[in-house]
Design a protein around this motif. Structure first.
Motif, short mmCIF file in Angstrom:
data_model
loop_
_atom_site.label_atom_id
_atom_site.label_comp_id
_atom_site.label_asym_id
_atom_site.label_seq_id
_atom_site.Cartn_x
_atom_site.Cartn_y
_atom_site.Cartn_z
N CYS A 269 0.87 -1.18 0.00
CA CYS A 269 0.00 0.00 0.00
C CYS A 269 0.91 1.23 0.00
O CYS A 269 0.79 2.09 -0.86
N ARG B 215 3.43 -1.46 -7.57
CA ARG B 215 2.64 -0.38 -6.98
C ARG B 215 3.24 0.00 -5.62
O ARG B 215 3.95 -0.80 -5.01
N LYS C 214 0.16 9.42 0.66
CA LYS C 214 -1.00 8.61 1.05
C LYS C 214 -2.21 9.44 1.46
O LYS C 214 -2.11 10.28 2.35
N PRO C 215 -3.36 9.18 0.83
CA PRO C 215 -4.59 9.88 1.23
C PRO C 215 -5.21 9.14 2.42
O PRO C 215 -5.98 8.21 2.24
N GLU D 222 0.15 6.92 -6.59
CA GLU D 222 -0.94 7.91 -6.57
C GLU D 222 -0.43 9.35 -6.43
O GLU D 222 0.41 9.66 -5.60
N GLN E 125 -1.43 7.28 -10.80
CA GLN E 125 -2.72 6.87 -10.25
C GLN E 125 -3.49 8.07 -9.69
O GLN E 125 -2.94 8.86 -8.94
N GLY F 13 -6.43 8.55 -7.20
CA GLY F 13 -7.11 7.75 -6.20
C GLY F 13 -8.61 7.99 -6.18
O GLY F 13 -9.10 9.00 -6.73
N ALA F 14 -9.32 7.07 -5.53
CA ALA F 14 -10.78 7.15 -5.45
C ALA F 14 -11.23 8.51 -4.91
O ALA F 14 -12.19 9.11 -5.40
N ARG F 15 -10.51 9.00 -3.90
CA ARG F 15 -10.92 10.26 -3.27
C ARG F 15 -10.72 11.47 -4.18
O ARG F 15 -11.27 12.54 -3.93
N LYS G 275 -8.96 5.61 -10.69
CA LYS G 275 -9.78 4.74 -9.84
C LYS G 275 -11.19 5.30 -9.72
O LYS G 275 -11.40 6.51 -9.82
N ARG H 289 -12.57 -0.29 -7.84
CA ARG H 289 -11.95 -0.60 -6.54
C ARG H 289 -12.97 -0.75 -5.42
O ARG H 289 -12.66 -0.62 -4.25
N HIS I 245 -8.65 -3.04 -2.13
CA HIS I 245 -9.42 -1.95 -1.51
C HIS I 245 -10.92 -2.24 -1.54
O HIS I 245 -11.68 -1.63 -0.79
N GLU J 127 -2.51 -5.41 -3.34
CA GLU J 127 -1.56 -5.04 -2.30
C GLU J 127 -0.87 -6.28 -1.72
O GLU J 127 -1.53 -7.26 -1.35
C1 PEP Z 1 -4.40 2.87 -2.79
O1 PEP Z 1 -4.31 2.38 -3.93
O2 PEP Z 1 -3.56 2.65 -1.88
C2 PEP Z 1 -5.60 3.65 -2.46
C3 PEP Z 1 -5.59 4.53 -1.47
O3 PEP Z 1 -6.65 3.35 -3.24
P1 PEP Z 1 -8.12 4.02 -3.36
O4 PEP Z 1 -7.88 5.39 -3.90
O5 PEP Z 1 -8.82 3.10 -4.30
O6 PEP Z 1 -8.72 4.03 -1.98
#
Ligand code: PEP
Ligand code: MN
Length: 339
Positions: free
Chosen positions: A103, A127, A132-133, A165, A183, A185-187, A208, A238, A273, A299
């Protein structure tokens, strides 16, 4: 787009909206009957948000016939897009591509141990999150630029492309220098400022799906990147937020089929995820291959108990190897190549 007027709508109300649309260079085709006024509009309706038309008095129903996305749409480009990375890696087409790694990038030793393991097991892309979000500002936030440099160094050492990301537009030049696939990310799926900036980049994008995004919203985000000129977009399902709490998210496996109907872009799945639990990953990965996705992102950690993020969903290296063997067997049956 088809617009149906209310039963009691007046001719004046009908004229007001049709005149407005004609002024916007749309062709109006009347298909009214004795009982009800209905018309279709022809032209580039992706310019209109159907909801805006409810501002006109007398409008009962606005129905979109074509999709609001163009460049991402299969009707715009019927043939599958293949996104090409260095080292001859192709995402899209018939091969099934595996991206794997921790991760978060935590240290050089950690990344090297995991990269060695995933490479041996058959992954082609490494990856690892460097920015990190996290839900909490007190959780590990990532190694930042040091993490990017480690990804590049260790990726090159094991002949792996790298994906990580991006949190904000100002970091694009740095990511372009160190990363093969950026990447979103989802957020950040609807961070339109970021998407527009990535549209100007030449580096391929892994987009994502947002936590609560519909398939259409997800494809509209791809459209943002493509509209800017970057057509190398890979989509990633995801898991989405539903009322179910047993798993971290709900893997919407059918979204792969929906995306393949609607779009020419390659689509992969992130079972990690989605499930949030390592013991579910192998079966979900098999489902990912079976459904016809173009790959997966998983992961993997050599010591998940001590991982700085997402240990509970990370596969240990031997388990990842075993999963790759199971995937090989299914790929043989399906006549797919795994890369
Ligand atoms: C990730 O890939 O570590 C991640 C935070 O993914 P997601 O944006 O899908 O939550
Ligand atoms: Mn994670």
């Amino acid at each position: 787009m088809i617009i149906q007027m209310k039963k009691q709508a007046s001719k004046k109300e009908y004229r007001r909206i049709t005149d407005f649309l004609k002024e916007q260079s749309f062709e109006v085709k009347d298909v009214s009957s004795e009982e009800i006024m209905v018309f279709g509009i022809i032209g580039d309706t992706s310019r209109i948000d159907p909801h805006d038309l409810y501002a006109f008095d007398g409008v009962a129903q606005v129905t979109r016939v074509s999709t609001p996305f163009k460049k991402a749409s299969r009707s715009f480009k019927p043939t599958d897009t293949i996104v090409r990375l260095d080292r001859g890696i192709e995402i899209g087409g018939t091969a099934f591509v595996t991206m794997a790694g921790p991760c978060s990038v935590e240290s050089e030793e950690q990344l090297r141990t995991i990269a060695r393991g995933v490479k041996k097991a058959g992954a082609s892309i490494l990856r690892g999150g460097a920015y990190k979000p996290r839900t909490s500002p007190y959780s590990f936030q990532g190694m930042g630029v040091e993490g990017l440099k480690l990804l590049r160094k260790v990726g090159d050492e094991f002949d792996l492309a790298v994906v990580t990301e991006i949190p904000s537009p100002d970091l694009i030049p740095l990511f372009e220098e160190y990363v093969d696939l950026i990447q979103v990310g989802a957020r950040n799926m609807q961070n339109f400022h970021l998407l527009k900036a990535l549209g100007k980049s030449k580096t391929p994008i892994l987009l994502k799906r947002g936590l609560s995004a519909t398939i259409e919203e997800w494809l509209m985000s791809a459209e943002y990147i493509m509209a800017g000129g970057n057509e190398n977009v890979v989509l990633c399902e995801r898991g989405i937020r539903t009322y179910e709490k047993y798993t971290r998210n709900t893997l919407d496996i059918s979204s792969v089929l929906a995306v393949q109907e609607l779009s020419h872009l390659p689509v992969i799945v992130d079972p990690s995820h989605a499930a949030g639990r390592w013991n579910m990953i192998e079966k979900l990965a098999l489902a990912t291959l079976a459904v016809g996705a173009h790959g997966m992102i998983v992961e993997v950690h050599h010591d998940p108990e001590h991982a700085l993020s997402d240990g509970a969903q990370s596969l240990k290296i031997p388990k990842f190897k075993q999963m790759m063997t199971e995937l090989d067997k299914l790929a043989d049956v399906l006549g797919k190549t795994k890369r």
